[in-house]
Motif scaffolding. Sequence first.
Motif, PDB file in Angstrom:
ATOM      1  N   ALA A  56       0.803  -1.223   0.000  1.00 47.81           N
ATOM      2  CA  ALA A  56       0.000   0.000   0.000  1.00 47.81           C
ATOM      3  C   ALA A  56       0.833   1.270   0.000  1.00 47.81           C
ATOM      4  N   ASP A 158      -3.941   1.614   2.761  1.00 43.44           N
ATOM      5  CA  ASP A 158      -3.426   2.909   2.323  1.00 43.44           C
ATOM      6  C   ASP A 158      -4.188   4.043   3.001  1.00 43.44           C
ATOM      7  N   ASP A 162      -9.594   1.934   2.664  1.00 38.27           N
ATOM      8  CA  ASP A 162     -10.620   1.193   1.911  1.00 38.27           C
ATOM      9  C   ASP A 162     -10.465  -0.304   2.165  1.00 38.27           C
ATOM     10  N   LYS A 164     -11.973  -2.801   0.834  1.00 36.17           N
ATOM     11  CA  LYS A 164     -11.987  -3.613  -0.386  1.00 36.17           C
ATOM     12  C   LYS A 164     -10.591  -3.672  -1.009  1.00 36.17           C
ATOM     13  N   LYS A 165      -9.921  -2.530  -1.081  1.00 40.17           N
ATOM     14  CA  LYS A 165      -8.555  -2.493  -1.617  1.00 40.17           C
ATOM     15  C   LYS A 165      -7.625  -3.319  -0.733  1.00 40.17           C
ATOM     16  N   SER A 166      -7.820  -3.225   0.579  1.00 43.17           N
ATOM     17  CA  SER A 166      -6.972  -3.964   1.505  1.00 43.17           C
ATOM     18  C   SER A 166      -7.180  -5.469   1.360  1.00 43.17           C
ATOM     19  N   THR A 168      -8.161  -7.058  -1.335  1.00 39.66           N
ATOM     20  CA  THR A 168      -7.566  -7.451  -2.613  1.00 39.66           C
ATOM     21  C   THR A 168      -6.053  -7.613  -2.482  1.00 39.66           C
ATOM     22  N   LEU A 169      -5.399  -6.668  -1.819  1.00 35.03           N
ATOM     23  CA  LEU A 169      -3.952  -6.737  -1.623  1.00 35.03           C
ATOM     24  C   LEU A 169      -3.572  -7.907  -0.720  1.00 35.03           C
TER      25      LEU A 169
END
Length: 328
Positions: A56, A158, A162, A164-166, A168-169
């Motif tokens: 991130a 980050d 978020d 959802k982004k976390s 996915t990562l």
Amino acid sequence: MTPRSFLSSRTHTRPVMAASVLTLCALALSACGSDDADSSGSKEPAKASSTQITDATGTKVEVPAEPKRVLALSEMDLDSALALGVEPVGLTAGRGQKGAPAYLADQAAGIPVVGAVTGPDIEKVVQAEPDVILAGQMADEQVLAQLRKIAPTVVTIDGTKDWKKSLTLTGLTLGKSNEAEKFLADYDAKAAALKTDLGDLAGSSVSVARYSAKGTAVMQQGVFISDVLKDLGFARPGIQNDKGEGHSTPLSDENLKEIDGDWLFIGTLDAGTDADLLAELSKKPAYQQLGAVKDEHATVIDGSKWTSLGGAQAALSVLEDIRKAMVK
């Protein structure tokens, strides 16, 4: 046939037989070698033992292709790992908790605590022997340097926080990208179904607050719960439409009108004390003036789930809580 002609015949036969035997041997060797190759003669590629990801912060990190000992250093990391079917070897206590957030307590039972919201205990991190560390929103470069000496360390959250982004990562880091995609698709489907079932209430204004001995704090934009409410199309009253400076914003009783929406979801970080919360708040003049309290549209929620860092499973659970409260 004369003896000479007989000998001549045998002499010419031997090279022919020898050549035939060599040909058969070559074919046999070729057949043996086909076990490790496909029909085109190419060998199966070996699985990579590691993979490089960008975390991130934009840092490139080499992580094991299939991590076996995962350390989760934030509530969201713990939530994401468990959602993807990975049980961490260590966790940091949730905000206001002695261990995992209340909504994850059963799934995380028995996982050692290696730190708190304020930071990890490096000695306990070493003892956990991780092969990858999920470092949440860790920004302390000194601590990150210590963690990276222990195992590959990935900052998973980050500045947007978020979930959802976390997720996915985290899925990419743990070799669980397919599982992350399926989870997000399931969430989107359930959010869409709830929005439909809410009908006219889908446009309601919704407030989310946390109560403690210090008073009331509201959740503004830029935090987990506000992202979930946005997915459902809810409006937010007062300052909850603005991005907050911190995780939550304290309000005095005189300013409680800032949370006067059609619906109020309120809780504490100690779920064990919430049974009589609404009865207690209803005695306070400032709360008696709120429309949601007058209309009996106030609901007590688990503050460790709604008003903390949140995560994938928290988001699904929030959808269920809203359905129970608002869909008749």
